[in-house]
Design a protein around this motif. Structure first.
Motif, PDB file in Angstrom:
ATOM      1  N   LEU A  64      -1.003   4.248  -0.120  1.00  0.00           N
ATOM      2  CA  LEU A  64      -1.944   5.186   0.485  1.00  0.00           C
ATOM      3  C   LEU A  64      -2.617   4.530   1.688  1.00  0.00           C
ATOM      4  O   LEU A  64      -3.125   3.411   1.588  1.00  0.00           O
ATOM      5  CB  LEU A  64      -3.014   5.603  -0.534  1.00  0.00           C
ATOM      6  CG  LEU A  64      -2.489   6.219  -1.846  1.00  0.00           C
ATOM      7  CD1 LEU A  64      -3.644   6.505  -2.796  1.00  0.00           C
ATOM      8  CD2 LEU A  64      -1.681   7.484  -1.567  1.00  0.00           C
ATOM      9  N   VAL A  65      -2.646   5.235   2.810  1.00  0.00           N
ATOM     10  CA  VAL A  65      -3.268   4.702   4.025  1.00  0.00           C
ATOM     11  C   VAL A  65      -4.740   4.394   3.788  1.00  0.00           C
ATOM     12  O   VAL A  65      -5.260   3.381   4.276  1.00  0.00           O
ATOM     13  CB  VAL A  65      -3.096   5.699   5.200  1.00  0.00           C
ATOM     14  CG1 VAL A  65      -3.925   5.273   6.403  1.00  0.00           C
ATOM     15  CG2 VAL A  65      -1.631   5.819   5.576  1.00  0.00           C
ATOM     16  N   ASP A  66      -5.416   5.241   3.016  1.00  0.00           N
ATOM     17  CA  ASP A  66      -6.856   5.048   2.779  1.00  0.00           C
ATOM     18  C   ASP A  66      -7.160   3.732   2.072  1.00  0.00           C
ATOM     19  O   ASP A  66      -8.265   3.201   2.193  1.00  0.00           O
ATOM     20  CB  ASP A  66      -7.418   6.211   1.963  1.00  0.00           C
ATOM     21  CG  ASP A  66      -7.459   7.514   2.747  1.00  0.00           C
ATOM     22  OD1 ASP A  66      -7.295   7.458   3.981  1.00  0.00           O
ATOM     23  OD2 ASP A  66      -7.637   8.579   2.127  1.00  0.00           O
ATOM     24  N   GLU A  67      -6.191   3.222   1.315  1.00  0.00           N
ATOM     25  CA  GLU A  67      -6.420   1.983   0.576  1.00  0.00           C
ATOM     26  C   GLU A  67      -6.056   0.737   1.370  1.00  0.00           C
ATOM     27  O   GLU A  67      -6.362  -0.380   0.932  1.00  0.00           O
ATOM     28  CB  GLU A  67      -5.620   1.994  -0.730  1.00  0.00           C
ATOM     29  CG  GLU A  67      -6.187   2.920  -1.794  1.00  0.00           C
ATOM     30  CD  GLU A  67      -5.546   2.712  -3.150  1.00  0.00           C
ATOM     31  OE1 GLU A  67      -6.031   3.289  -4.126  1.00  0.00           O
ATOM     32  OE2 GLU A  67      -4.556   1.945  -3.240  1.00  0.00           O
TER      33      GLU A  67
ATOM     34  N   SER B   1       0.834  -1.204   0.000  1.00  0.00           N
ATOM     35  CA  SER B   1       0.000   0.000   0.000  1.00  0.00           C
ATOM     36  C   SER B   1       0.863   1.247   0.000  1.00  0.00           C
ATOM     37  O   SER B   1       1.787   1.382   0.807  1.00  0.00           O
ATOM     38  CB  SER B   1      -0.903   0.034   1.242  1.00  0.00           C
ATOM     39  OG  SER B   1      -1.665  -1.142   1.343  1.00  0.00           O
TER      40      SER B   1
ATOM     41  N   PRO C  95      -7.257  -0.771   4.106  1.00  0.00           N
ATOM     42  CA  PRO C  95      -8.338  -1.729   4.408  1.00  0.00           C
ATOM     43  C   PRO C  95      -8.826  -2.478   3.161  1.00  0.00           C
ATOM     44  O   PRO C  95      -9.185  -3.656   3.246  1.00  0.00           O
ATOM     45  CB  PRO C  95      -9.442  -0.846   4.990  1.00  0.00           C
ATOM     46  CG  PRO C  95      -8.728   0.353   5.516  1.00  0.00           C
ATOM     47  CD  PRO C  95      -7.609   0.596   4.550  1.00  0.00           C
TER      48      PRO C  95
ATOM     49  N   ALA D   8      -5.785  -2.153   9.490  1.00  0.00           N
ATOM     50  CA  ALA D   8      -6.399  -2.597   8.234  1.00  0.00           C
ATOM     51  C   ALA D   8      -6.468  -4.120   8.166  1.00  0.00           C
ATOM     52  O   ALA D   8      -7.476  -4.689   7.732  1.00  0.00           O
ATOM     53  CB  ALA D   8      -5.609  -2.052   7.047  1.00  0.00           C
TER      54      ALA D   8
ATOM     55  N   ASP E  97      -1.517   1.730  11.161  1.00  0.00           N
ATOM     56  CA  ASP E  97      -2.542   1.763  10.118  1.00  0.00           C
ATOM     57  C   ASP E  97      -2.647   0.415   9.415  1.00  0.00           C
ATOM     58  O   ASP E  97      -3.754  -0.057   9.130  1.00  0.00           O
ATOM     59  CB  ASP E  97      -2.230   2.861   9.096  1.00  0.00           C
ATOM     60  CG  ASP E  97      -2.421   4.260   9.657  1.00  0.00           C
ATOM     61  OD1 ASP E  97      -3.436   4.488  10.347  1.00  0.00           O
ATOM     62  OD2 ASP E  97      -1.566   5.131   9.406  1.00  0.00           O
TER      63      ASP E  97
ATOM     64  N   SER F 249      -2.246   5.074  -6.097  1.00  0.00           N
ATOM     65  CA  SER F 249      -3.579   4.486  -5.951  1.00  0.00           C
ATOM     66  C   SER F 249      -3.732   3.258  -6.841  1.00  0.00           C
ATOM     67  O   SER F 249      -2.933   3.012  -7.752  1.00  0.00           O
ATOM     68  CB  SER F 249      -4.657   5.514  -6.288  1.00  0.00           C
ATOM     69  OG  SER F 249      -4.548   5.938  -7.642  1.00  0.00           O
TER      70      SER F 249
ATOM     71  N   ASP G  27     -11.671  -4.082   4.653  1.00  0.00           N
ATOM     72  CA  ASP G  27     -12.863  -3.673   3.909  1.00  0.00           C
ATOM     73  C   ASP G  27     -13.058  -4.682   2.777  1.00  0.00           C
ATOM     74  O   ASP G  27     -12.464  -4.569   1.709  1.00  0.00           O
ATOM     75  CB  ASP G  27     -12.665  -2.264   3.356  1.00  0.00           C
ATOM     76  CG  ASP G  27     -13.899  -1.747   2.611  1.00  0.00           C
ATOM     77  OD1 ASP G  27     -14.850  -2.539   2.421  1.00  0.00           O
ATOM     78  OD2 ASP G  27     -13.901  -0.569   2.227  1.00  0.00           O
TER      79      ASP G  27
END
Length: 355
Positions: free
Chosen positions: A226-229, A224, A231, A312, A308, A334, A317
């Motif tokens: 990006l932290v948002d990705e 990863s 999960p 995750a 993080d 991304s 997710d």
């Protein structure tokens, strides 16, 4: 006259006793506790009194008479002024030399930062560069996970023969120069325990132990940008391990290139442990860490995940059933996520076209 002579005799005896005591005290001040002793690290804790410091000095074999050390410190107006910190002292030093050393020879701690995704060798090199501990000594300690398993409950699922790869939490630390490698390892393990405690009650993956979760977190960390990705990437990997998805993903293959990077090791050409240009030979390497060829999780973590990535891995997710991810053409780290092989091929063609 007899009373006068008796008084004078008494005074003389007292004077002799005082002189004798003074002579003995002077000898004690000048004599080392052990002329053949080895240097040791001596730590003064914040708030320690002079008498507590004296008692500690005796317990470590650095002096013989704590009361004398306390008196000496007070006579030099040092009572309450000896600073907290780490010092290197020797039993071969006299008491006077020790009081001087405790004013001038404090070991300054070195600040060092370990970023998320480092493997043990990178941590070792960082420590050596900061003159905290030699890389080989650190690796010898960190590769022997069994030595620390009884001290840390979270290591209970650590396999026999496993190293502490993944369990040394990446963060900023302060260590003394020439630190004990075991103490460096313990400090990093303690930080891992503190951070893991923030997620352990919220693990949403069924039937997973700590070692499996940390292993997954290390993959998420390395895959990863990006932290948002994180999960979503964790969701992809956990979904690929589900039996019902085995026919789609080649029988439970994770297909994580980061595990192959870990298996092939250091690249002298790229001068990194994480080579970017994997060859076809690399992709076929015979290793339990090659998740393109071996189904399931690798034997253990491949790097140190941050909080993080741990969160995750514990709370993926996976709602959309994604089984694949491909780098996007945005060039910002991304990815595009796909639930079917056909969709994956479309994203892969898109990626190849923008290269």
């Amino acid at each position: 006259m007899r009373h006068v002579r008796a008084l004078m005799l008494g005074v003389a005896l007292i004077a002799l006793v005082v002189a004798g005591v003074g002579y003995a005290a002077l000898n004690e001040l000048r004599a080392p506790a052990d002329p053949r002793g080895e240097p040791v690290e001596f730590v003064i804790r914040p708030g320690a009194s002079t008498s507590e410091i004296a008692t500690q000095l005796r317990s470590q074999g650095l002096i013989r008479q704590p009361i004398l050390f306390t008196w000496l410190s007070r006579s030099q107006d040092l009572d309450g002024r000896l600073q907290a910190g780490r010092y290197v002292l020797s039993p071969t030093m006299t008491m006077s030399q020790i009081t001087i050393a405790l004013q001038t020879a404090r070991i300054e701690d070195m600040q060092v930062t370990f970023v998320e995704g480092m493997r043990l060798e990178e941590i070792a090199d960082t420590l050596e560069a900061a003159e905290i501990v030699e890389a080989t000594a650190f690796l010898q300690a960190a590769r022997d996970g069994a030595r620390f398993r009884n001290e840390f409950f979270l290591l209970s699922s650590l396999p026999d023969g496993a190293s502490l790869e993944g369990y040394l939490f990446p963060d900023t630390y302060r260590f003394p120069q020439q630190a004990n490698p075991d103490e460096v390892v313990r400090r990093m393990l303690n930080r891992f325990v503190e951070q893991y405690a923030t997620i352990e009650r919220n693990v949403q993956v069924p039937n997973v132990n700590v070692h499996q979760l940390v292993t997954m977190a290390s993959l998420v960390q390395r895959e990863s940008a990006l932290v948002d990705e994180m999960p979503l990437i964790a969701g992809v990997f956990w979904n690929r391990l589900k039996p019902e998805n085995a026919p789609i993903v080649g029988g439970g293959l994770l297909g994580a290139d980061a595990t192959i990077q870990y298996a092939v090791g250091y690249s002298t050409v790229e001068q990194t442990w994480w080579r970017k240009n994997l060859t076809m030979t690399d992709l076929q390497i015979e290793s339990p860490y090659n998740t393109r060829l071996r189904p399931g999780l690798p034997p253990g973590p491949i790097a140190s995940p941050g909080l993080d990535a741990l969160r995750a891995a514990a709370q993926p997710d996976d709602a959309d059933g994604y089984l694949f991810f491909v780098a996007s053409c945005e060039l910002d780290g991304s990815h595009n996520f796909a639930a079917s092989f056909a969709e994956f091929l479309e994203y892969e063609a898109e990626w190849l076209a923008c290269q």
